[in-house]
Design an enzyme around this catalytic site. Structure first.
Site, PDB file in Angstrom:
ATOM      1  N   GLY A 152      47.971   6.764  30.449  1.00 27.32           N
ATOM      2  CA  GLY A 152      49.396   7.059  30.518  1.00 27.32           C
ATOM      3  C   GLY A 152      49.664   8.204  31.485  1.00 27.32           C
ATOM      4  CB  SER A 153      52.552  10.504  31.647  1.00 28.07           C
ATOM      5  OG  SER A 153      53.514   9.468  31.593  1.00 28.07           O
TER       6      SER A 153
END
Length: 395
Positions: A111-112
């Site tokens: 993810g981020s």
């Protein structure tokens, strides 16, 4: 284990009636004691990390959790916690899941938390600069060959700089950054940071993650990988990558064994730090990512719950969905909440990763990296910096 175990020896002696040996009759092998090892683990920091992680692991009824604390400049692992764990003195009661070290054995879409790494690769390549603004399509980016990309929480961003993209965690901004880089440069940059290959951190059972060869990429790949989809990583790989940024772009190799001693206590192998093997990205790029963009994430963005009064924290949150194991797509309501941070931002001493895997969403407490993992990282950082007597910032 082979070095620790040593070797068994057997000597047969002729003895008199009172049992004292008279002479050696047969020697089948020589008895050899195993070596001793000194780890980089600091028991106090290990306790800080485990206590803080265990509390959150229980509060969110998570499936598993990881915390790693590393020296930003050398890669020495100061603490490594994997939950669920077991009592070493009673291994017979441990279940299979308790026996694996999730910090090295479990791989997942990040993810981020991957965004700062890709941003650093793009800035280092010169294909993006920190002053330009990238149009983030007001939350709806679509095109032939890569489908539709939206923002988390249906946010709508227009023009953002690289700093703004990281602070606001814009998926669209990162997708366009990936398109600027192209498949080859993005792949090469991620390989240089160590993704898709084992760290070899002196522990068994390590996974190498998944970074597919460029020939298997599509338009979806070059736009999704920059915000942490279509790539799998391990926690120790993420720690290595952020140590690279925190150390000014230098190549860092995390390690756990500081020294090896022979049976008489003499040091036969000593490792002080990672060898000086050059830079992954330019020092000015790494420094700017850490001291400006990632400070912004903590001060203005999703990492506010990791902020400390006495030290300037930098970091990045990640909230990734879990891929289905029985087909395409993602499991409903199944997330990996992560936060990776360090401090002090002006001269980093330590990097801390906290991962909470599958927090129970039915509890209604939240599931994002900023909510679940950032507070834990902040607590571990605060106690560690105080314990290491890192100078506080002047207010």
């Amino acid at each position: 284990d082979k070095q620790l175990r040593g070797s068994v020896g057997q000597n047969i002696f002729v003895a008199d009636a009172s049992r004292p040996p008279i002479q050696l009759r047969e020697q089948s092998s020589v008895l050899s004691d195993g070596v001793g090892i000194i780890l980089t683990i600091d028991s106090a920091i290990q306790q800080f990390a485990r206590t803080a992680l265990l509390e959150q692991y229980k509060n969110y009824e998570a499936e598993l959790a990881v915390a790693i604390v590393a020296s930003a400049k050398t890669g020495a692992i100061l603490a490594m916690v994997s939950l669920p764990d077991f009592e070493p003195g009673d291994i017979s009661s441990a279940e299979a899941d308790m026996l694996r070290n999730c910090a090295v054995a479990v791989q997942y879409e990040p993810g981020s938390v991957l965004k700062p790494i890709v941003a650093a690769i793009a800035l280092d390549s010169g294909l993006v600069n920190r002053y330009e603004k990238i149009f983030c399509e007001n939350g709806d980016y679509r095109g032939r060959g890569f489908g539709r990309i939206g923002e988390y929480g249906n946010h709508k961003f227009s023009d953002l700089t690289v700093r703004g993209i990281l602070v606001n965690s814009s998926n669209i901004g990162m997708a366009k950054t990936g398109q600027r880089l192209g498949k080859d440069k993005l792949y090469e940059g991620l390989r240089h940071f160590g993704f898709g290959q084992k760290v070899d951190v002196d522990l068994p059972g390590e996974a190498k993650g998944l970074l597919r060869r460029v020939r298997n990429w599509t338009g979806y790949s070059v736009t999704r990988i920059p915000f942490g989809q279509e790539i799998s990583v391990t926690s120790i790989q993420l720690v290595r990558a952020f140590c690279v940024l925190a150390s000014g772009g230098r190549a860092i190799h995390p390690y756990l064994v500081k020294a090896v001693l022979d049976s008489k206590g003499k040091v036969v192998k000593l490792r002080e730090s990672s060898p000086d093997v050059g830079y992954i990205v330019k020092p000015e790029v790494a420094k700017w990512i850490v001291s400006d963009a990632l400070v912004g994430v903590v001060e203005e963005g999703t990492g506010k719950k990791a902020a400390l009064e006495k030290w300037q924290v930098f970091g990045k949150t990640g909230t990734a969905q879990l891929a289905r194991s029985d087909g395409r797509g993602y499991e409903p309501n199944a997330y990996v909440a992560s936060f990776i941070a360090g401090a002090p931002a002006e001269d980093p001493e330590v990097v801390v990763l906290v991962l909470i895997y599958k927090p129970n969403t039915r509890l209604g407490k939240g599931y994002t990296g900023g909510t679940v993992s950032a507070p834990v990282a902040g607590r571990i950082l605060g106690k560690t910096l105080k314990y290491l007597r890192v100078p506080e910032r002047s207010l």
